[in-house]
Design a protein around this motif. Sequence first.
Motif, PDB file in Angstrom:
ATOM      1  N   ASP A   1     -75.960  37.320 -18.145  1.00 36.91           N
ATOM      2  CA  ASP A   1     -76.914  36.667 -19.030  1.00 36.91           C
ATOM      3  C   ASP A   1     -76.203  35.616 -19.879  1.00 36.91           C
ATOM      4  O   ASP A   1     -75.061  35.818 -20.306  1.00 36.91           O
ATOM      5  CB  ASP A   1     -77.578  37.709 -19.936  1.00 36.91           C
ATOM      6  N   LEU A   2     -76.877  34.503 -20.117  1.00 35.83           N
ATOM      7  CA  LEU A   2     -76.272  33.433 -20.915  1.00 35.83           C
ATOM      8  C   LEU A   2     -75.895  33.917 -22.310  1.00 35.83           C
ATOM      9  O   LEU A   2     -74.911  33.457 -22.897  1.00 35.83           O
ATOM     10  CB  LEU A   2     -77.231  32.243 -21.015  1.00 35.83           C
ATOM     11  N   ALA A   3     -76.641  34.859 -22.840  1.00 33.10           N
ATOM     12  CA  ALA A   3     -76.332  35.402 -24.169  1.00 33.10           C
ATOM     13  C   ALA A   3     -75.020  36.172 -24.168  1.00 33.10           C
ATOM     14  O   ALA A   3     -74.421  36.387 -25.231  1.00 33.10           O
ATOM     15  CB  ALA A   3     -77.467  36.306 -24.638  1.00 33.10           C
ATOM     16  N   ASP A   4     -74.567  36.575 -22.983  1.00 31.53           N
ATOM     17  CA  ASP A   4     -73.334  37.359 -22.868  1.00 31.53           C
ATOM     18  C   ASP A   4     -72.150  36.485 -22.452  1.00 31.53           C
ATOM     19  O   ASP A   4     -71.277  36.900 -21.671  1.00 31.53           O
ATOM     20  CB  ASP A   4     -73.534  38.498 -21.860  1.00 31.53           C
ATOM     21  N   THR A   5     -72.137  35.274 -22.945  1.00 30.52           N
ATOM     22  CA  THR A   5     -71.040  34.354 -22.650  1.00 30.52           C
ATOM     23  C   THR A   5     -70.307  33.990 -23.932  1.00 30.52           C
ATOM     24  O   THR A   5     -70.901  33.881 -25.003  1.00 30.52           O
ATOM     25  CB  THR A   5     -71.552  33.064 -21.991  1.00 30.52           C
TER      26      THR A   5
ATOM     27  N   LEU B   1     -69.064  40.613 -20.269  1.00 27.58           N
ATOM     28  CA  LEU B   1     -69.092  39.265 -20.824  1.00 27.58           C
ATOM     29  C   LEU B   1     -68.370  38.291 -19.892  1.00 27.58           C
ATOM     30  O   LEU B   1     -67.410  38.658 -19.212  1.00 27.58           O
ATOM     31  CB  LEU B   1     -68.411  39.232 -22.192  1.00 27.58           C
ATOM     32  N   LEU B   2     -68.848  37.059 -19.870  1.00 29.80           N
ATOM     33  CA  LEU B   2     -68.145  35.962 -19.213  1.00 29.80           C
ATOM     34  C   LEU B   2     -67.473  35.156 -20.314  1.00 29.80           C
ATOM     35  O   LEU B   2     -68.141  34.655 -21.221  1.00 29.80           O
ATOM     36  CB  LEU B   2     -69.121  35.088 -18.433  1.00 29.80           C
ATOM     37  N   ILE B   3     -66.143  35.041 -20.239  1.00 25.70           N
ATOM     38  CA  ILE B   3     -65.372  34.431 -21.328  1.00 25.70           C
ATOM     39  C   ILE B   3     -64.585  33.238 -20.798  1.00 25.70           C
ATOM     40  O   ILE B   3     -63.679  33.389 -19.978  1.00 25.70           O
ATOM     41  CB  ILE B   3     -64.411  35.459 -21.948  1.00 25.70           C
TER      42      ILE B   3
ATOM     43  N   GLY C   1     -63.149  45.203 -18.451  1.00 28.30           N
ATOM     44  CA  GLY C   1     -64.210  44.897 -17.500  1.00 28.30           C
ATOM     45  C   GLY C   1     -64.888  43.557 -17.680  1.00 28.30           C
ATOM     46  O   GLY C   1     -65.859  43.248 -16.981  1.00 28.30           O
ATOM     47  N   HIS C   2     -64.383  42.738 -18.594  1.00 20.55           N
ATOM     48  CA  HIS C   2     -64.984  41.425 -18.815  1.00 20.55           C
ATOM     49  C   HIS C   2     -64.430  40.405 -17.812  1.00 20.55           C
ATOM     50  O   HIS C   2     -63.335  40.577 -17.273  1.00 20.55           O
ATOM     51  CB  HIS C   2     -64.731  40.957 -20.242  1.00 20.55           C
TER      52      HIS C   2
ATOM     53  N   LEU D   1     -60.711  37.665 -29.024  1.00 22.82           N
ATOM     54  CA  LEU D   1     -60.731  38.665 -27.942  1.00 22.82           C
ATOM     55  C   LEU D   1     -60.687  40.086 -28.500  1.00 22.82           C
ATOM     56  O   LEU D   1     -61.352  40.984 -27.988  1.00 22.82           O
ATOM     57  CB  LEU D   1     -59.571  38.418 -26.981  1.00 22.82           C
ATOM     58  N   GLU D   2     -59.912  40.283 -29.530  1.00 21.40           N
ATOM     59  CA  GLU D   2     -59.829  41.619 -30.136  1.00 21.40           C
ATOM     60  C   GLU D   2     -61.158  42.019 -30.766  1.00 21.40           C
ATOM     61  O   GLU D   2     -61.500  43.209 -30.830  1.00 21.40           O
ATOM     62  CB  GLU D   2     -58.708  41.634 -31.180  1.00 21.40           C
ATOM     63  N   SER D   3     -61.936  41.030 -31.192  1.00 18.42           N
ATOM     64  CA  SER D   3     -63.225  41.331 -31.810  1.00 18.42           C
ATOM     65  C   SER D   3     -64.266  41.800 -30.801  1.00 18.42           C
ATOM     66  O   SER D   3     -65.304  42.343 -31.171  1.00 18.42           O
ATOM     67  CB  SER D   3     -63.762  40.100 -32.549  1.00 18.42           C
TER      68      SER D   3
END
Length: 261
Positions: free
Chosen positions: A205-209, A4-6, A36-37, A258-260
């Motif tokens: 992927d944009l969905a993984d942001t 994920l990109l956070i 790994g994010h 973040l914990e979620s």
Amino acid sequence: MTKLLIGLDIDGTTIHYDGHASDRVRKAVSETIAAGHEVVIATGRSVTGTMPIVELLGLEAGYLVCSNGAVTAQIDPQEPHGYRLIDSITFDPRPVLDRLKGAWPDGLVAIEVIGEGYLVSDHFPDGELVGEVRVVPWEELAQPTTRITFRSPSGTAEQFVELAEGLGLHGVNYGVGYTAWLDINPEGVSKAFALEKIRKHLEIDLADTVAVGDHRNDLEMLTWAGRGVAMGQAPDDVKAVANEVTGTVEEDGLAQVLESL
């Protein structure tokens, strides 16, 4: 595992208004990176003002989106200031300065100088600007910059929302803070603008942001993210564009997100 990109706002999201980060939030950020994010600090602060937070969180790598997206840097402990500048977008502040002059009785103007500090029209309240601050004549403020800040010690955020709308600020992007604080950036530039470039570079992927923020300069970022999260104390217009609302900064709302993950 999906990477994920956070994007994380700083003030009112990652740290409290007195400048400290809770142990729970610091632990959650560390564990998110260890999983790994890609955690990206995305802030209205200058890169100079962001580095103390990088140290506070113990970050040794990663990207920084600063000055509301006008400056992008990469953490690099080998560099003299701890970061490497990747991109900066400037604009000619003269048309905006012409509108700001005399717009508010005790209005103060700051022009950001990347990696150094600010040129200001007069002294700002102590602690509001990080880096070297130099008072200069008004005409010396008219040089290419990543951001203009307009501030009033006596005004309110609500008054500055009305002021900004009345100034007719065309060709720029702007946001009003919790106090009488107006940040003005180049047109089209926002936290989302810079985060999108990082996302494409990392091929995520944009969905993984994910993005977490608490104020009006986070609106584009929260709308852009696959999962946009507003802090519990955010204004209603910020909550309205988010996918969800977490706890307040006092409740460690960021850690809950973040914990979620």
